[in-house]
Design an enzyme around this catalytic site. Structure first.
Site, PDB file in Angstrom:
ATOM      1  N   GLU A  27      57.989  18.508  41.324  1.00 47.27           N
ATOM      2  CA  GLU A  27      57.964  19.765  42.077  1.00 47.27           C
ATOM      3  C   GLU A  27      59.246  20.592  42.013  1.00 47.27           C
ATOM      4  O   GLU A  27      59.173  21.826  41.921  1.00 47.27           O
ATOM      5  CB  GLU A  27      57.647  19.459  43.551  1.00 47.27           C
ATOM      6  N   ARG A  29      57.173  21.528  55.717  1.00 48.73           N
ATOM      7  CA  ARG A  29      58.056  21.507  54.535  1.00 48.73           C
ATOM      8  C   ARG A  29      58.572  22.908  54.220  1.00 48.73           C
ATOM      9  O   ARG A  29      59.707  23.065  53.746  1.00 48.73           O
ATOM     10  CB  ARG A  29      57.330  20.908  53.327  1.00 48.73           C
TER      11      ARG A  29
END
Length: 780
Positions: free
Chosen positions: A729, A326
């Site tokens: 997030e 990621r």
């Protein structure tokens, strides 16, 4: 008691708390009054044992002997858990079997669990743990990323993502820059530490209360350690006192130890870590060493990028592969990379295994991308925002594909960034900051705008699924259960609001119940910002199944077409008839209509291949931007955040009050990561910042005095739950504006000559050293 629902049915009241409206957190009053029940508040069963871990005092060593005689002499000592007491697999590794529950013969970080001691009281258990004597044979530890690179120490092979031909484009680029950038880790510092309470059941079953974001994983790993089927273990969690990713994989060890003690003794057992133990023995956000080379033209447009992301995995793999993936996805930030080579390295060190943390590697990779663009702007002497804009993805055409092959179909920063710049008076305030700095010899201001683009979905595709269970009782009340977990973020309330909207009733009529693996099985972690997307859709599916049955029943009973049956304001209209929802539920029950349903949802469109390092890993992107203004004392390095303007895209908000709170909290937590939260290990590999006295999270004094948060008016292009977007997030990355504002102020200290070398976290010491280094480099 007689049923009065039919008698009160004729008085409609507007339904309250539907999805799309602001509503207080379901546990808000209990949180502030202290009445919310966490695991340590659950009334203990008679005979409950208390557990204390024995942690290693070496970073890398062989265990030569363990002497329990001192512990056995402590009053209240009951037993000790050793590897020999594990009937199943002595490992809690979720992806790879490299995380022993109890160390066997090798120690690989300071604070690793060597054994666990159970006592009649917590005090007795801790006293017995302190009396255990362990003899070690010391081995040389690897304590830094740099040393791991030298030794080629890794927990997994590197992975490379490519677009175009980076090497060829670099060779022909008019301008080139290279550099290194250090990004620090972060402790989760949840208010409730790790805890598990295991209660033996009949036939060898085990009930485990666990403070976990991933009940199914805890269920699976506990059953694996006990050598019993998953169906013999039930895991329940009503709420956590914070998680932030730290309770995704890590709780399995805590739960397994409690369950193993319970199995060994036949008595309930509780393990709760104190703050020092928690910080020493559990994983953090990965810190990174980043090396890059970038080629660009006179406008600052990137023509080639080569980047190596070196992550500190710690001693085991945990979730490092996915975290680094990621980071690589987001290393391009929100910029088109026509020619890129991005390689992620998973470096092994003899420190605690790092793990998931809000953003899951995305913030580290994204910050690296922003650092590259910032350095380009400084090199060219251009306004940083203009360089960012010239590198944005286009709305259509060839500049719309990421370096991992996914098309960007919903890029809105061309509209959102100018909207924030106007709202925050960016141009005017940049000029005012420059004017202030020209007149102020000691105090210097910095002001920056940074954009955010964050991909939403688990990159492990199989996790993108959810289940839910909805019951409508004959009095019209509703019970809701799903696989998502509540850690203060408001997920339980949002999903309840979705169900309330389907039935047209007050959200107060929807009972929220604890996540329990015996009710909804095979759940995914509440992570990747996907909790509302997944569980909201699953709950909606369940509610609609029941609603369809009620519509069919009402249409038949009252002689109208199904499309004439409407649910609103706690009432149901069926043609010319109007009755309460409660009355309809009662009548449907009496007619033997099923009023219970299991819902399910699987995210469409997504796919990802690690073999080719390409695919469509994200269902959609969410966007935002922030402007931060800081002031720095150039004699001490101390600073203040004066103002923050945030504009963030949450699509059609399920609950604006909850979403704004999430944005505010994420920004503050992100600011802590980039400024004050510094993890420091000594030369022996011992973490020295393991308490609030040495590890500084943001306080009220660190929050901007002028703090403005606005939701961007937008809707998701994908058919998510009510066209909303994830919010957990993405706003964490808005704090990048604070870091670059500090860098701007450091540059102002020497009249904006040269480029400051500032790593994260930018503590006052780092800021001061950056100023002094820049002065020496420029001869001032």
């Amino acid at each position: 008691m007689p049923d009065t629902s039919l008698k009160t049915a004729a008085v409609p009241q507007p339904a309250k708390g539907h999805a799309g409206t602001a509503h207080a957190h379901d546990s808000a009053e209990r949180h502030v009054s202290g009445s919310a029940v966490y695991i340590d508040d659950i009334r203990e069963v008679a005979g409950t044992l208390h557990i204390a871990p024995v942690l290693s005092t070496r970073a890398h060593a062989r265990i030569l002997s363990v002497d329990l005689s001192g512990a056995e002499a402590v009053p209240g000592f009951v037993t000790a858990l050793t590897p020999a007491d594990v009937p199943g697999v002595n490992n809690f590794g979720a992806v790879k079997l490299d995380d022993p529950i109890i160390a066997e013969d090798l120690i690989e970080f300071w604070g690793q669990v060597v054994l666990a001691v159970a006592g009649e009281t917590l005090e007795a258990a801790r006293a017995a743990a302190r009396a255990v004597k362990i003899t070690y044979e010391d081995l040389e530890p690897i304590l830094s990323i740099e040393r791991a690179i030298e030794l080629d120490a890794t927990v997994a092979p590197p992975l490379t993502m490519k677009s175009g031909d980076a090497a060829a484009a670099m060779a022909t680029a008019k301008h080139r820059l290279s550099g290194t950038f250090n990004v620090g880790g972060q402790d989760h510092f949840y208010l409730e530490g790790h805890i598990a309470y295991a209660v033996p059941q009949e036939e060898g079953d085990m009930l485990v209360y666990s403070s976990t974001q991933h009940p199914t994983e805890v269920q699976h790993l506990v059953s694996r350690s006990l050598a019993i089927p998953d169906h013999a273990v039930t895991v329940e969690v009503r709420r956590m006192g914070g998680g932030f990713g730290g309770k995704e994989t890590q709780p399995a060890q805590i739960a397994a130890i409690a369950a193993l003690i319970a199995r060994k003794t036949g008595r309930p057992a509780k393990l709760r870590l104190d703050r020092d133990e928690d910080m020493i023995a559990t994983g953090k956000r990965h810190d990174f060493l980043i090396k890059y080379e970038v080629g660009f033209d006179d406008s600052g447009r990137i023509e080639a990028l080569a980047m190596d992301l070196h992550a500190r995995a710690g001693y085991s793999s945990d979730l490092t592969n996915a975290v680094v993936d990621r980071a690589m996805f987001h290393a391009g930030s929100c910029y088109y990379l026509s020619n890129a080579r991005i390689t992620g390295h998973r470096n092994k060190t003899h420190t605690v295994s790092n793990t998931a943390f809000r953003g899951f590697g995305g913030p580290q990779g994204y910050l690296a991308g922003e650092e590259v663009v910032d350095e380009i702007a400084r090199y060219l002497g251009k306004e940083p925002l203009e360089v960012r804009k010239v590198n944005f993805y286009d709305r259509e055409g060839e500049r719309t594909r990421t370096h991992y092959g996914q098309p960007v179909e919903d890029f809105i920063l061309h509209e959102l960034v100018p909207a924030l710049a106007e709202q925050a008076e960016y141009d005017k305030r940049r000029a005012e900051v420059r004017a202030f700095n020209e007149k102020s010899p000691v105090l210097k201001k910095g002001l920056y705008l940074t954009p955010v683009q964050f991909g939403i979905s688990f990159t492990a595709t199989h996790f993108n699924q959810a289940g839910a269970l909805v019951h409508v009782y004959s009095d019209g009340s509703v019970m809701l259960n799903h696989g998502g977990t509540e850690m203060g973020q408001g997920l339980y309330l949002k999903v309840a609001q979705v169900v309330a909207r389907e039935f047209g009733i007050d959200v107060a009529r929807v009972k929220i119940t604890a996540t329990n693996t015996s009710k909804v099985p095979n759940t995914s972690a509440t992570a990747a910002s996907s909790g509302s997307d997944l569980n909201g859709m699953a709950a909606q599916d369940a509610a609609r199944q029941i609603k369809e049955r009620l519509v069919a029943f009402a249409a038949g009973k009252y002689g109208c077409a199904p499309e004439e049956v409407r649910f609103a304001d706690n009432m149901v209209e069926a043609g010319a008839e109007k009755i309460s929802f409660a009355a309809l539920a009662r009548a449907a029950y009496m007619a033997r209509t099923q009023l219970s349903a299991a819902g399910f949802y699987a995210t469409p469109k997504i796919h990802w291949s690690r073999e080719t390092a390409s695919g469509h890993p994200f269902y959609y992107f969410t966007y935002g931007a922030a402007v931060a203004e800081v002031i720095v004392d150039t004699l001490t390095g101390e600073y203040r955040l004066l103002r923050a303007d945030l504009l963030h895209d949450v699509g059609r908000s399920l609950n604006p009050a909850i979403d704004i709170g999430q944005i505010e909290g994420a920004f503050v937590q992100g600011t802590g990561w980039l400024t004050s939260e510094e993890l420091w290990w000594d030369k022996a590999g011992r973490l020295r910042t393991h308490a609030p006295s040495t590890y500084k999270i943001p306080t009220v004094r660190d929050i901007a005095r002028d703090f403005r948060v606005t939701l961007y008016e937008n809707e998701n292009v994908e058919p998510t739950i009510h066209r909303s977007k994830a919010v957990g997030e993405p706003p964490f990355l808005l704090a990048n504006a604070v870091f670059f504002a500090l860098k701007d102020a450091v540059g102002a200290a020497i009249g904006y000559k040269g480029s400051p070398k500032l790593d994260a976290p930018a503590t006052p010491e780092q800021v001061l050293m950056a100023i002094e280094a820049l002065r020496q480099a420029t001869g001032q």
